[in-house]
Design a protein around this motif. Structure first.
Motif, mmCIF file in Angstrom:
data_model
loop_
_atom_site.group_PDB
_atom_site.id
_atom_site.type_symbol
_atom_site.label_atom_id
_atom_site.label_comp_id
_atom_site.label_asym_id
_atom_site.label_seq_id
_atom_site.Cartn_x
_atom_site.Cartn_y
_atom_site.Cartn_z
ATOM 1 N N SER A 1 -9.781 -5.347 1.929
ATOM 2 C CA SER A 1 -11.051 -5.461 1.212
ATOM 3 C C SER A 1 -11.171 -4.445 0.073
ATOM 4 O O SER A 1 -11.865 -4.694 -0.904
ATOM 5 N N THR A 2 -10.482 -3.322 0.174
ATOM 6 C CA THR A 2 -10.546 -2.303 -0.876
ATOM 7 C C THR A 2 -9.700 -2.679 -2.084
ATOM 8 O O THR A 2 -10.140 -2.565 -3.226
ATOM 9 N N TYR A 3 -8.464 -3.139 -1.855
ATOM 10 C CA TYR A 3 -7.533 -3.361 -2.956
ATOM 11 C C TYR A 3 -7.405 -4.828 -3.376
ATOM 12 O O TYR A 3 -6.769 -5.124 -4.377
ATOM 13 N N ASN A 4 -7.955 -5.758 -2.618
ATOM 14 C CA ASN A 4 -7.907 -7.196 -2.936
ATOM 15 C C ASN A 4 -6.492 -7.718 -3.159
ATOM 16 O O ASN A 4 -6.249 -8.530 -4.042
ATOM 17 N N ILE A 5 -5.532 -7.211 -2.369
ATOM 18 C CA ILE A 5 -4.159 -7.709 -2.479
ATOM 19 C C ILE A 5 -3.630 -8.101 -1.102
ATOM 20 O O ILE A 5 -2.432 -8.127 -0.876
ATOM 21 N N GLY A 6 -4.517 -8.409 -0.214
ATOM 22 C CA GLY A 6 -4.107 -8.796 1.132
ATOM 23 C C GLY A 6 -3.803 -7.567 1.976
ATOM 24 O O GLY A 6 -4.281 -6.462 1.700
ATOM 25 N N PHE A 7 -3.008 -7.787 3.002
ATOM 26 C CA PHE A 7 -2.677 -6.714 3.930
ATOM 27 C C PHE A 7 -1.593 -5.798 3.366
ATOM 28 O O PHE A 7 -0.873 -6.160 2.444
ATOM 29 N N ALA A 8 -1.476 -4.622 3.944
ATOM 30 C CA ALA A 8 -0.491 -3.640 3.494
ATOM 31 C C ALA A 8 0.926 -4.155 3.711
ATOM 32 O O ALA A 8 1.198 -4.914 4.638
ATOM 33 N N GLY A 9 1.833 -3.704 2.857
ATOM 34 C CA GLY A 9 3.229 -4.106 2.970
ATOM 35 C C GLY A 9 3.991 -3.313 4.012
ATOM 36 O O GLY A 9 5.025 -3.747 4.502
ATOM 37 N N SER A 10 3.486 -2.131 4.366
ATOM 38 C CA SER A 10 4.134 -1.287 5.372
ATOM 39 C C SER A 10 3.100 -0.313 5.921
ATOM 40 O O SER A 10 2.009 -0.179 5.372
ATOM 41 N N THR A 34 5.716 -4.982 -0.978
ATOM 42 C CA THR A 34 4.739 -4.333 -1.851
ATOM 43 C C THR A 34 3.825 -5.421 -2.395
ATOM 44 O O THR A 34 4.164 -6.102 -3.349
ATOM 45 N N PRO A 35 2.650 -5.581 -1.789
ATOM 46 C CA PRO A 35 1.754 -6.640 -2.249
ATOM 47 C C PRO A 35 1.142 -6.318 -3.609
ATOM 48 O O PRO A 35 0.925 -5.160 -3.955
ATOM 49 N N THR A 36 0.911 -7.370 -4.391
ATOM 50 C CA THR A 36 0.234 -7.237 -5.684
ATOM 51 C C THR A 36 -0.828 -8.333 -5.769
ATOM 52 O O THR A 36 -0.912 -9.189 -4.886
ATOM 53 N N ALA A 37 -1.593 -8.326 -6.844
ATOM 54 C CA ALA A 37 -2.605 -9.368 -7.039
ATOM 55 C C ALA A 37 -1.936 -10.736 -7.167
ATOM 56 O O ALA A 37 -2.474 -11.746 -6.719
ATOM 57 N N ALA A 38 -0.742 -10.769 -7.778
ATOM 58 C CA ALA A 38 -0.031 -12.038 -7.942
ATOM 59 C C ALA A 38 0.611 -12.501 -6.638
ATOM 60 O O ALA A 38 0.709 -13.705 -6.382
ATOM 61 N N THR A 39 1.070 -11.565 -5.814
ATOM 62 C CA THR A 39 1.708 -11.915 -4.534
ATOM 63 C C THR A 39 1.074 -11.108 -3.400
ATOM 64 O O THR A 39 1.654 -10.146 -2.907
ATOM 65 N N PRO A 40 -0.136 -11.497 -2.991
ATOM 66 C CA PRO A 40 -0.807 -10.752 -1.915
ATOM 67 C C PRO A 40 -0.180 -11.036 -0.557
ATOM 68 O O PRO A 40 0.488 -12.051 -0.369
#
Length: 174
Positions: free
Chosen positions: A58-67, A114-120
């Motif tokens: 909810s803070t970063y809007n990129i889905g769940f953490a990558g690690s 490493t999630p991003t806005a393009a690949t959450p």
């Protein structure tokens, strides 16, 4: 002649025997208590990771953490340094490349490293396995996006690599 004061050898041997019997009863109970505490700590840590992941999402809007490291502190990029987990759970053990806490090793898997806005990251899975089965714990725990901690009391299910708790179909929700 004066009478000497003290204990006889037989009396001392009886006292030592009683102490050994009490120790033989107490030590197994102590070990079981320690294992129960380790298992409770592992289940609690999984709940903490789930809560941290929801906050991260909810803070970063990129889905769940990558690690797990993304949920900890100390990385250079803001999204890699969310400071939502303690250093023990978000750090790594150099020998296993997975964090170890309270006798349990944690394995975290996400769709994107490493999630991003393009690949959450829409999925994640985390599993806690005892580092010394039968000594540090007996159960294996798993949690995924559903935020339900599953427990395999036999410690055999290990399917977090599939990003989910599929091997825990017979597991017990905690």
């Amino acid at each position: 002649m004066r009478k000497q004061k003290g204990f006889s050898l037989i009396e001392l041997l009886i006292v030592v025997a009683i102490i050994l019997i009490i120790a033989a009863i107490a030590v197994p109970n102590l070990l079981r208590s320690r294992m129960a505490a380790n298992e409770a700590s592992a289940a609690s840590a999984l709940r903490t990771v789930g809560t941290a992941n929801i906050t991260y999402s909810s803070t970063y809007n990129i889905g769940f953490a990558g690690s797990l490291a993304h949920l900890g502190a100390g990385a250079a990029v803001a999204t890699d340094s969310s400071d939502l987990l303690d250093s023990v759970l978000s750090g790594t053990n150099p020998a296993t490349a997975n964090p170890v806490k309270s006798g349990y090793m944690f394995t975290y898997v996400a769709a994107n490293g490493t999630p991003t806005a393009a690949t959450p990251n829409g999925t994640f899975g985390i599993e806690a396995t005892p580092t010394a089965a039968g000594s540090s714990g007996t159960s294996t725990f798993c949690m995924d996006m559903g935020n339900v901690v599953m427990r395999d009391p036999l410690g055999g299910a290990t399917s977090v690599a599939a990003i989910g708790c599929a091997g825990f179909a017979t597991g017990v929700p905690m």
